[in-house]
Design an enzyme around this catalytic site. Structure first.
Site, PDB file in Angstrom:
ATOM      1  N   ASP A 156      28.375  27.794  36.705  1.00  0.00           N
ATOM      2  CA  ASP A 156      27.674  29.078  36.886  1.00  0.00           C
ATOM      3  C   ASP A 156      28.069  29.689  38.229  1.00  0.00           C
ATOM      4  O   ASP A 156      27.545  29.306  39.277  1.00  0.00           O
ATOM      5  CB  ASP A 156      26.164  28.863  36.808  1.00  0.00           C
ATOM      6  N   LYS A 181      26.617  39.394  38.542  1.00  0.00           N
ATOM      7  CA  LYS A 181      26.452  40.048  39.842  1.00  0.00           C
ATOM      8  C   LYS A 181      27.670  40.907  40.232  1.00  0.00           C
ATOM      9  O   LYS A 181      27.757  42.037  39.785  1.00  0.00           O
ATOM     10  CB  LYS A 181      26.077  39.008  40.903  1.00  0.00           C
ATOM     11  N   PHE A 210      19.335  27.266  40.121  1.00  0.00           N
ATOM     12  CA  PHE A 210      18.859  28.601  39.741  1.00  0.00           C
ATOM     13  C   PHE A 210      19.864  29.214  38.776  1.00  0.00           C
ATOM     14  O   PHE A 210      21.034  29.397  39.117  1.00  0.00           O
ATOM     15  CB  PHE A 210      18.684  29.536  40.945  1.00  0.00           C
TER      16      PHE A 210
HETATM   17  C1  LIG Z   1      21.378  35.568  40.033  1.00  0.00           C
HETATM   18  C2  LIG Z   1      21.841  34.372  39.296  1.00  0.00           C
HETATM   19  C3  LIG Z   1      21.669  34.262  37.907  1.00  0.00           C
HETATM   20  C4  LIG Z   1      20.886  35.266  37.103  1.00  0.00           C
HETATM   21  O1  LIG Z   1      21.452  36.530  37.125  1.00  0.00           O
HETATM   22  P1  LIG Z   1      20.544  37.806  36.705  1.00  0.00           P
HETATM   23  O2  LIG Z   1      21.519  38.938  36.669  1.00  0.00           O
HETATM   24  O3  LIG Z   1      19.503  37.959  37.763  1.00  0.00           O
HETATM   25  O4  LIG Z   1      19.962  37.495  35.387  1.00  0.00           O
HETATM   26  C5  LIG Z   1      22.192  33.148  37.273  1.00  0.00           C
HETATM   27  N1  LIG Z   1      22.842  32.197  37.962  1.00  0.00           N
HETATM   28  C6  LIG Z   1      23.019  32.257  39.307  1.00  0.00           C
HETATM   29  C7  LIG Z   1      23.763  31.179  39.995  1.00  0.00           C
HETATM   30  C8  LIG Z   1      22.511  33.345  40.020  1.00  0.00           C
HETATM   31  O5  LIG Z   1      22.659  33.396  41.335  1.00  0.00           O
END
Ligand SMILES: *Cc1c(COP(=O)(O)O)cnc(C)c1O
Length: 414
Positions: free
Chosen positions: A231, A260, A146
């Site tokens: 990520d 986040k 994700f």
């Molecule tokens: C939430 C998330 C994203 C996307 O972040 P948004 O602020 O919702 O665009 C990307 N990578 C990971 C691992 C995430 O948990």
């Protein structure tokens, strides 16, 4: 309408349903206000926040130092765009680079934008530095990944629900099985410029890699001149009990994506970090964002990093993580076959419900009625990711409520 929603709540739920797009299925709690680890709904009912906004509220709701920093900045300037310099962006980037151990950082807003930044950087590096023909660079991504919701990103999702009907999608991505080096090798080609991967797969249900996978992946990337792009939008900034989840693996990636919690629970703030030989493929005009790195966001994010450091919240996650895990394992032991796995790292735990014996969504709704906020992911996993400011006592309260909720479920079902 859900029977748990009281008179005041119903109106707000109805308004969202009437005028909002239907792209979310919220737990029927109408939040009015929140402070630190507690949330109150419009009827004044109190909840323990064990969700932490998917890790965006690691500092707790409305941390007083972060709010004060925002208020100070709101008396000065909020947004100018990057057409000009400012006196908050530099200090924020310097602090972020020092903490993460990278030479440069590029600020964006949402996590998905920072991932897009990483993709552009990796492709241009692949062409200009590694010598892959222009337009041919490929990025390896894990199955069940994700990384956000843009068309490029959902194009390489393996989740049919995220993709259905949204094509055509951008080419240039190949899949491997998370945790499986043989599958990485099989997916690679001479045009591979990067591996984009989460250190722990969050949305997939808090899935940890097998020990040694990242060390092997690091060596393989180095040997094949492939960028390891990590990520940590959800895993980073203390969630796992270290500043960055890659530290658990004893490796250093070539690039890091944060989001986040970087916004300290107040604003969307994300960043892409790398050393100069990688980051410097960006030159003026090649990438940007009107709001990325704005004065207010930078002031808030800088204070957020200082709070994590000063209040030793990373150490706190390391200490309390095992406590949360132990409490949830106790619930598992008492729950019979209902709970088939409890897994996680730091203050980030997934409780995997066996669909033959229970329904994660309905348990989450029942748990909310009993005063604890959580969220299901991937149909079967209940995710707990409380603010890092949580106390052992509050963890005990929340997990006792979870225990009782599970016991009541079993009493009703068995
Ligand atoms: C939430 C998330 C994203 C996307 O972040 P948004 O602020 O919702 O665009 C990307 N990578 C990971 C691992 C995430 O948990």
């Amino acid at each position: 309408m859900d029977s748990q929603v009281g008179p005041g709540s119903q109106d707000f739920v109805a308004l969202e349903a009437r005028f909002g797009a239907r792209n979310y299925h919220p737990v029927p709690v109408v939040v009015d206000r929140a402070l630190d680890c507690l949330v109150w709904d419009v009827e004044g009912r109190e909840y323990i926040d064990m969700m932490g906004a998917y890790s965006a509220v690691s500092h707790g709701h409305l941390h007083p130092r972060v709010v004060a920093a925002a208020q100070r900045q709101l008396h000065k300037v909020a947004v100018t765009s990057r057409a000009y310099h400012g006196n908050t962006l530099g200090p924020f980037l310097a602090k972020l680079c020092t903490l993460a151990g990278f030479e440069r950082a590029l600020p964006m807003n949402t996590g998905a934008e920072a991932v897009e930044t990483a993709i552009k950087c990796a492709r241009r590096w692949g062409h200009r530095v590694k010598g892959i023909p222009d337009g041919q660079a490929e990025i390896l991504v894990a199955r069940n990944n994700f990384h956000g919701r843009t068309t490029t990103i959902v194009g390489f999702s393996s989740e049919p629900e995220y993709r259905a009907g949204f094509g055509p999608f951008a080419p240039g991505f190949r899949h491997f099985d998370f945790g499986d080096m043989a599958s990485v090798r099989a997916a690679a080609t001479p045009n591979t410029c990067a591996v984009l991967v989460e250190p722990i797969q969050g949305e997939a249900g808090v899935v940890l890699p097998p020990p040694g996978f990242f060390a092997e992946l690091r060596d393989w990337c180095t040997a094949h001149r492939v960028l390891l792009v990590d990520d940590e939008v959800q895993a980073g900034l203390g969630r796992t009990g270290k500043w960055f989840a890659f530290e658990h693996e004893g490796i250093r990636p070539d690039a890091l994506i944060l989001g986040k919690a970087l916004g300290a629970g107040l604003l969307p703030v994300s960043a892409f970090l790398a050393d100069a030989p990688v980051m410097d493929v960006f030159d003026p005009g090649s990438h940007g964002s009107t709001f990325g790195g704005n004065a207010l966001a930078a002031a808030v994010a800088l204070e957020g990093l200082r709070v994590l450091e000063d209040e030793r919240l990373v150490e706190r996650a390391a200490q309390l993580g095992p406590h949360l895990m132990q409490r949830l394992q106790e619930v598992q032991q008492a729950a019979g076959p209902l709970i088939r796995d409890v897994r996680g790292r730091g203050l980030w735990v997934g409780v995997d419900i066996d669909p033959a014996h229970g329904n994660a969504r309905r348990l989450v709704e029942q748990l909310a009625r009993n005063g604890v906020l959580s969220k299901e992911t991937h149909e079967t996993v209940i995710r707990f990711a409380p603010p890092l400011t949580i106390s052992a006592a509050l963890i005990d309260r929340a997990t006792a409520i979870f225990r009782d909720t599970v016991a009541a479920w079993r009493a009703g079902r068995d």
